[in-house]
Design a protein around this motif. Sequence first.
Motif, short mmCIF file in Angstrom:
data_model
loop_
_atom_site.label_atom_id
_atom_site.label_comp_id
_atom_site.label_asym_id
_atom_site.label_seq_id
_atom_site.Cartn_x
_atom_site.Cartn_y
_atom_site.Cartn_z
N ILE A 138 -3.63 -9.81 1.31
CA ILE A 138 -2.37 -8.85 1.04
C ILE A 138 -2.62 -8.40 2.82
O ILE A 138 -3.43 -7.06 3.38
N GLU A 161 -2.23 -7.05 -5.46
CA GLU A 161 -1.72 -6.99 -4.51
C GLU A 161 0.15 -6.66 -4.83
O GLU A 161 1.06 -5.98 -3.95
N THR A 217 0.15 -3.33 -4.60
CA THR A 217 0.90 -2.76 -2.72
C THR A 217 1.67 -2.88 -2.39
O THR A 217 2.54 -2.79 -1.33
N LYS A 218 2.43 -4.55 -2.83
CA LYS A 218 3.62 -5.18 -2.24
C LYS A 218 5.41 -4.13 -2.71
O LYS A 218 6.06 -3.16 -2.37
N ASN A 246 4.45 -0.38 -0.56
CA ASN A 246 5.31 -0.87 0.33
C ASN A 246 6.17 -1.18 0.92
O ASN A 246 7.16 -1.23 2.08
N ALA A 282 0.49 1.02 1.52
CA ALA A 282 -0.24 1.45 0.95
C ALA A 282 -1.80 0.32 0.82
O ALA A 282 -1.43 -0.12 1.27
N ARG A 283 -3.03 0.86 0.73
CA ARG A 283 -4.17 0.92 0.34
C ARG A 283 -4.82 0.92 -1.12
O ARG A 283 -5.12 1.71 -1.18
N VAL A 284 -5.00 -0.01 -1.49
CA VAL A 284 -4.95 -0.37 -3.22
C VAL A 284 -6.55 -1.21 -3.49
O VAL A 284 -6.98 -1.81 -3.01
N ALA A 312 -4.81 3.75 -5.61
CA ALA A 312 -4.06 3.25 -4.29
C ALA A 312 -4.00 4.88 -3.72
O ALA A 312 -3.13 6.27 -3.40
#
Length: 120
Positions: A41, A68, A71-72, A75, A82-84, A91
């Motif tokens: 990612i 993923e 996160t998408k 973002n 984001a950091r998930v 997140a």
Amino acid sequence: MLANIIVILIVAVILVFAVRESRKHFRGESACCGGSGRAEIPVKKLEGKKIGEKTLRISGMTCDHCVENVTKAINRIDGAAARVSLKKGEAVVSYDREISDAELKKAVEARGYKVEAIHS
């Protein structure tokens, strides 16, 4: 009689594999949801200086593909990165401009996950 034993053995082998894969799925180690295993990612960099961070507790993520997706989704919001974590079910969102909790929640829940709580 021998045919019954063979059928029972085949069913037992299938059951063992099904249980193993189910355990991997619920631990987040399988490639479910159309994922292909451990996804790379890309990390999004904020355009401006980070002014804050929010932590979202998220339920419904079961694999790397789910991570993923979340996160998408986050973002895509201007000013958010984001950091998930699948294991933590959360997140951590850094932002360089004000982003409402409602906007973050809407982005995640549009992908089919549930935001349980948001902490600043």
